[in-house]
Design a protein around this motif. Structure first.
Motif, PDB file in Angstrom:
ATOM      1  N   UNK A 179     -16.668  -3.244   6.018  1.00 35.16           N
ATOM      2  CA  UNK A 179     -17.242  -3.527   7.337  1.00 35.16           C
ATOM      3  C   UNK A 179     -17.018  -4.985   7.719  1.00 35.16           C
ATOM      4  N   UNK A 180     -17.076  -5.876   6.730  1.00 36.07           N
ATOM      5  CA  UNK A 180     -16.781  -7.277   7.010  1.00 36.07           C
ATOM      6  C   UNK A 180     -15.324  -7.473   7.413  1.00 36.07           C
ATOM      7  N   UNK A 181     -14.471  -6.549   6.985  1.00 38.99           N
ATOM      8  CA  UNK A 181     -13.052  -6.598   7.337  1.00 38.99           C
ATOM      9  C   UNK A 181     -12.750  -5.861   8.643  1.00 38.99           C
ATOM     10  N   UNK A 233     -23.993   1.916  -5.920  1.00 39.84           N
ATOM     11  CA  UNK A 233     -22.687   2.367  -6.401  1.00 39.84           C
ATOM     12  C   UNK A 233     -21.610   1.401  -5.930  1.00 39.84           C
ATOM     13  N   UNK A 234     -20.466   1.470  -6.575  1.00 41.85           N
ATOM     14  CA  UNK A 234     -19.378   0.595  -6.142  1.00 41.85           C
ATOM     15  C   UNK A 234     -18.888   0.972  -4.756  1.00 41.85           C
ATOM     16  N   UNK A 235     -18.958   2.247  -4.411  1.00 40.78           N
ATOM     17  CA  UNK A 235     -18.540   2.648  -3.063  1.00 40.78           C
ATOM     18  C   UNK A 235     -19.409   1.955  -2.011  1.00 40.78           C
ATOM     19  N   UNK A 236     -20.702   1.773  -2.315  1.00 40.84           N
ATOM     20  CA  UNK A 236     -21.592   1.070  -1.381  1.00 40.84           C
ATOM     21  C   UNK A 236     -21.209  -0.400  -1.273  1.00 40.84           C
ATOM     22  N   UNK A 237     -20.866  -1.005  -2.426  1.00 39.54           N
ATOM     23  CA  UNK A 237     -20.416  -2.401  -2.398  1.00 39.54           C
ATOM     24  C   UNK A 237     -19.122  -2.541  -1.603  1.00 39.54           C
ATOM     25  N   UNK A 238     -18.198  -1.603  -1.824  1.00 37.23           N
ATOM     26  CA  UNK A 238     -16.933  -1.657  -1.088  1.00 37.23           C
ATOM     27  C   UNK A 238     -17.151  -1.469   0.405  1.00 37.23           C
ATOM     28  N   UNK A 276      -5.910  -4.195   1.764  1.00 38.68           N
ATOM     29  CA  UNK A 276      -4.764  -3.385   2.192  1.00 38.68           C
ATOM     30  C   UNK A 276      -5.230  -2.141   2.944  1.00 38.68           C
ATOM     31  N   UNK A 277      -6.306  -1.523   2.472  1.00 33.26           N
ATOM     32  CA  UNK A 277      -6.841  -0.344   3.155  1.00 33.26           C
ATOM     33  C   UNK A 277      -7.310  -0.703   4.565  1.00 33.26           C
ATOM     34  N   UNK A 278      -7.972  -1.849   4.688  1.00 34.87           N
ATOM     35  CA  UNK A 278      -8.418  -2.291   6.012  1.00 34.87           C
ATOM     36  C   UNK A 278      -7.216  -2.552   6.926  1.00 34.87           C
ATOM     37  N   UNK A 279      -6.169  -3.128   6.359  1.00 31.36           N
ATOM     38  CA  UNK A 279      -4.951  -3.368   7.136  1.00 31.36           C
ATOM     39  C   UNK A 279      -4.355  -2.047   7.621  1.00 31.36           C
ATOM     40  N   UNK A 280      -4.290  -1.066   6.739  1.00 25.93           N
ATOM     41  CA  UNK A 280      -3.752   0.242   7.124  1.00 25.93           C
ATOM     42  C   UNK A 280      -4.618   0.896   8.196  1.00 25.93           C
TER      43      UNK A 280
END
Length: 261
Positions: A145-147, A135-140, A107-111
């Motif tokens: 980027x893939x999105x 960290x999870x922020x790095x995983x996200x 959803x964030x990528x869509x926005x």
């Protein structure tokens, strides 16, 4: 210590944990106090049946999710995505995996692609006992980027371990970059607590909930005798949803007692 206790103590209030405690009590008192043991077993069964009931689980979930129904979102300075949406790339996983809450990133990528904001702030650390790794922020960031979200538009906040720390650390980023308003993206069930914390810290956050577990299908279920009957039967997924909702209510109480809301 607070983080550890915040994960451990609420288990005694969740249906499965409470039922296990009651069953253990019943086993211990079975021979000397059979009446108390019988009562404990009855309560444990009622707790599990209620929590795994479709009507109960949907009502609990809807009471949280429907507090912030999505509206037409304005433009903002940044999109804030709270952690809890990925599983680290620990073997045998070939890469970062997505959890149920991964709708947050989509959803964030869509926005972002709708040009609602030029930056995406990813907030989430890694709890020590969950294993070493990024960290999870790095995983996200990898998934974002893939999105199609460019690395230059991604801001990582890798230190927060709970929702309160999410808000505190994000506020520092907003102040440093002189951002005034953000779109707050998290699961709909998690939004009431998250938004209350951001408001408490005087962050201008517009709720952008996603990952809805309950929908507007209650009317159909009410009109269908087959669906109504099936909703009375216990189901593990409904027990999980009830537990998630109760976790949010416990969190609201604890955070309010600590003055975070």
């Amino acid at each position: 210590m607070f983080l550890y206790l915040s994960k451990l103590l609420p288990l005694f209030f969740y249906p499965l944990g409470l039922a296990c405690i009651l069953i253990i009590f019943a086993l211990v008192t079975l021979w000397k106090k059979p009446r108390q043991a019988s009562t404990a077993l009855t309560i444990a069964l009622i707790v599990l049946l209620l929590a795994s009931n479709g009507w109960v689980s949907r009502s609990l979930v809807r009471s949280l999710e429907f507090q912030n129904i999505p509206q037409q979102l304005p433009n903002a300075d940044a999109i804030v995505v709270l952690g809890g949406a990925t599983k680290p790339a620990f073997p045998p996983r070939p890469s970062v995996d997505l959890s149920e809450e991964s709708d947050r990133m989509f959803y964030a990528a869509q926005l972002y692609h709708q040009k609602k904001a030029p930056f995406v702030i990813l907030s989430g650390g890694r709890i020590d006992w969950s294993g070493a790794g990024p960290s999870e922020s790095a995983d996200m960031a990898i998934i974002m980027q893939q999105l199609g979200v460019p690395e230059t538009a991604i801001i990582q906040e890798p230190d927060s371990l709970n929702t309160y720390e999410n808000a505190v650390n994000v506020k520092k980023i907003l102040q440093a970059r002189q951002f005034n308003q953000v779109l707050l993206v998290t699961s709909a069930m998690h939004m009431p607590r998250s938004l209350a914390i951001f408001n408490k810290l005087r962050i201008s956050a517009i709720p952008a909930p996603t990952d809805f577990l309950a929908s507007g299908d209650m009317q159909y279920i009410s009109n269908s005798s087959e669906a109504s009957l099936l909703n009375l039967l216990p189901e593990a997924e409904r027990l999980y949803q009830s537990t998630r909702a109760l976790k949010e209510y416990v969190g609201l109480v604890v955070y309010r007692l600590r003055g975070w809301l």
